[in-house]
Design a protein around this motif. Structure first.
Motif, PDB file in Angstrom:
ATOM      1  N   ALA A  84      -4.301  31.974 -61.403  1.00  0.00           N
ATOM      2  CA  ALA A  84      -3.332  31.814 -62.493  1.00  0.00           C
ATOM      3  C   ALA A  84      -2.904  33.163 -63.052  1.00  0.00           C
ATOM      4  O   ALA A  84      -1.730  33.360 -63.388  1.00  0.00           O
ATOM      5  N   ARG A  85      -3.845  34.114 -63.135  1.00  0.00           N
ATOM      6  CA  ARG A  85      -3.492  35.438 -63.654  1.00  0.00           C
ATOM      7  C   ARG A  85      -2.521  36.143 -62.720  1.00  0.00           C
ATOM      8  O   ARG A  85      -1.564  36.788 -63.176  1.00  0.00           O
ATOM      9  N   VAL A  86      -2.746  36.037 -61.419  1.00  0.00           N
ATOM     10  CA  VAL A  86      -1.835  36.668 -60.458  1.00  0.00           C
ATOM     11  C   VAL A  86      -0.445  36.047 -60.565  1.00  0.00           C
ATOM     12  O   VAL A  86       0.578  36.744 -60.525  1.00  0.00           O
ATOM     13  N   LEU A  87      -0.384  34.743 -60.727  1.00  0.00           N
ATOM     14  CA  LEU A  87       0.908  34.061 -60.835  1.00  0.00           C
ATOM     15  C   LEU A  87       1.649  34.459 -62.113  1.00  0.00           C
ATOM     16  O   LEU A  87       2.882  34.408 -62.156  1.00  0.00           O
ATOM     17  N   ARG A  88       0.911  34.874 -63.132  1.00  0.00           N
ATOM     18  CA  ARG A  88       1.549  35.356 -64.369  1.00  0.00           C
ATOM     19  C   ARG A  88       1.893  36.839 -64.289  1.00  0.00           C
ATOM     20  O   ARG A  88       2.471  37.406 -65.223  1.00  0.00           O
ATOM     21  N   GLY A  89       1.487  37.502 -63.218  1.00  0.00           N
ATOM     22  CA  GLY A  89       1.731  38.931 -63.102  1.00  0.00           C
ATOM     23  C   GLY A  89       0.698  39.769 -63.804  1.00  0.00           C
ATOM     24  O   GLY A  89       0.896  40.972 -64.014  1.00  0.00           O
ATOM     25  N   GLN A  90      -0.435  39.166 -64.182  1.00  0.00           N
ATOM     26  CA  GLN A  90      -1.479  39.877 -64.916  1.00  0.00           C
ATOM     27  C   GLN A  90      -2.707  40.188 -64.064  1.00  0.00           C
ATOM     28  O   GLN A  90      -3.530  41.013 -64.435  1.00  0.00           O
ATOM     29  N   GLY A  91      -2.855  39.497 -62.930  1.00  0.00           N
ATOM     30  CA  GLY A  91      -4.044  39.665 -62.106  1.00  0.00           C
ATOM     31  C   GLY A  91      -3.971  40.920 -61.250  1.00  0.00           C
ATOM     32  O   GLY A  91      -2.984  41.670 -61.244  1.00  0.00           O
ATOM     33  N   ARG A  92      -5.031  41.134 -60.511  1.00  0.00           N
ATOM     34  CA  ARG A  92      -5.147  42.305 -59.639  1.00  0.00           C
ATOM     35  C   ARG A  92      -4.871  41.857 -58.208  1.00  0.00           C
ATOM     36  O   ARG A  92      -5.625  41.065 -57.631  1.00  0.00           O
ATOM     37  N   ALA A  93      -3.792  42.350 -57.640  1.00  0.00           N
ATOM     38  CA  ALA A  93      -3.401  41.949 -56.289  1.00  0.00           C
ATOM     39  C   ALA A  93      -2.576  43.050 -55.651  1.00  0.00           C
ATOM     40  O   ALA A  93      -1.980  43.874 -56.338  1.00  0.00           O
ATOM     41  N   THR A  94      -2.552  43.043 -54.334  1.00  0.00           N
ATOM     42  CA  THR A  94      -1.635  43.911 -53.576  1.00  0.00           C
ATOM     43  C   THR A  94      -0.431  43.061 -53.177  1.00  0.00           C
ATOM     44  O   THR A  94      -0.598  41.957 -52.661  1.00  0.00           O
ATOM     45  N   ILE A  95       0.763  43.567 -53.435  1.00  0.00           N
ATOM     46  CA  ILE A  95       1.959  42.823 -53.074  1.00  0.00           C
ATOM     47  C   ILE A  95       2.619  43.485 -51.853  1.00  0.00           C
ATOM     48  O   ILE A  95       2.779  44.714 -51.812  1.00  0.00           O
ATOM     49  N   VAL A  96       2.936  42.676 -50.877  1.00  0.00           N
ATOM     50  CA  VAL A  96       3.613  43.141 -49.669  1.00  0.00           C
ATOM     51  C   VAL A  96       5.029  42.590 -49.696  1.00  0.00           C
ATOM     52  O   VAL A  96       5.237  41.372 -49.717  1.00  0.00           O
ATOM     53  N   GLU A  97       6.021  43.479 -49.727  1.00  0.00           N
ATOM     54  CA  GLU A  97       7.418  43.078 -49.778  1.00  0.00           C
ATOM     55  C   GLU A  97       8.278  44.252 -49.346  1.00  0.00           C
ATOM     56  O   GLU A  97       7.804  45.379 -49.195  1.00  0.00           O
ATOM     57  N   ASP A  98       9.563  44.006 -49.146  1.00  0.00           N
ATOM     58  CA  ASP A  98      10.467  45.104 -48.818  1.00  0.00           C
ATOM     59  C   ASP A  98      10.625  46.012 -50.013  1.00  0.00           C
ATOM     60  O   ASP A  98      10.728  45.559 -51.152  1.00  0.00           O
ATOM     61  N   LYS A  99      10.626  47.309 -49.759  1.00  0.00           N
ATOM     62  CA  LYS A  99      10.749  48.281 -50.862  1.00  0.00           C
ATOM     63  C   LYS A  99      12.157  48.862 -50.890  1.00  0.00           C
ATOM     64  O   LYS A  99      12.830  48.946 -49.880  1.00  0.00           O
TER      65      LYS A  99
END
Length: 245
Positions: free
Chosen positions: A230-245
């Motif tokens: 839930a924290r990641v979905l709110r943008g508050q959690g700790r995660a690595t995001i893979v996307e076009d830069k």
């Protein structure tokens, strides 16, 4: 008395959560740990209650892995089908766990087994999500030689998901296994190309390519901490995001 601060809304309307079969073992070496299932289910319910539509793909490595079976002499296609059946068992266990929390859930299998679960039908799956149900996609793509990572990327594209979340045992993507290499570097963000060029093993190449072609960001986070989904979905959690830069 001042109002309590509001909890931020989820950043994503609809996501696909990829969980490995090994994650369901808990501290065991094989099979399904019901305490682990229940903990994952509570996290999924919290995220669902916050307003995000959630579909899932689960692996089968805790029961049977196709490549390992092929290495022991079973024909590769047959071994992969055995692995697909293992994912159905895991999906049913997750369904039971989610329903224990009061969350409505459906399992859809790419291999028809109507006495056990629904067949995979895209429009029916979309309707379930719109009604607030969690949909677990089982049996991979239904074809041998494709991993559940590829199945997750495919279903995320078919369901028009805003993001794909990969739950792991660490809090993101590292340059090496942080459990084995204390000097491993953690990445906050990466491009699809960087993941492939550096062979970072986030997901297999087919899954990364499918995600890139459909513009679906991949968020890699740890399932070990309660409430992290839930924290990641709110943008508050700790995660690595893979996307076009």
């Amino acid at each position: 008395m001042p109002d309590a601060p509001k909890t931020p809304q989820p950043k994503y309307r609809r996501v696909l959560l990829k969980v490995s079969g090994e994650a369901l073992m808990g501290s065991g070496q094989f099979g399904i740990d019901t305490d682990t299932i229940d903990r994952i289910a509570v996290d999924v319910k919290e995220a669902s209650d916050a307003g995000t539509q959630i579909c899932m793909v689960v692996g089968g490595g805790n029961i049977f892995r196709g490549l390992a079976g092929a290495a022991k002499g079973i024909e590769r296609a047959t071994a992969d089908y055995m692995g697909m059946l293992a994912t159905v068992m895991n999906a049913l266990a997750l369904q039971a766990g989610l329903e224990r929390t009061g969350l409505s859930c459906r399992v859809q299998s790419a291999i028809a087994m109507n006495n056990v679960c629904e067949p995979y039908i895209r429009r029916r799956a979309e309707r379930h999500l719109e009604k607030g149900r969690v949909v677990i996609f089982a049996a991979g793509t239904g074809n041998p030689f494709f991993t559940t990572d590829t199945a997750a990327a495919l279903r995320a594209a078919e369901m028009a998901c805003d993001a794909m979340l990969k739950a792991t045992q660490v809090d993101g993507v590292y340059s090496a296994d942080p459990k084995k290499d204390p000097n491993a570097v953690r990445y906050d963000s990466l491009s699809y190309h960087e993941v492939l060029a550096r062979d970072l093993q986030v997901m297999d190449a087919s899954a990364i390519s499918l995600s890139r072609e459909n513009g679906i960001p991949i968020l890699v986070f740890s399932l070990a901490q309660a409430g992290e989904l839930a924290r990641v979905l709110r943008g508050q959690g700790r995660a690595t995001i893979v996307e076009d830069k």
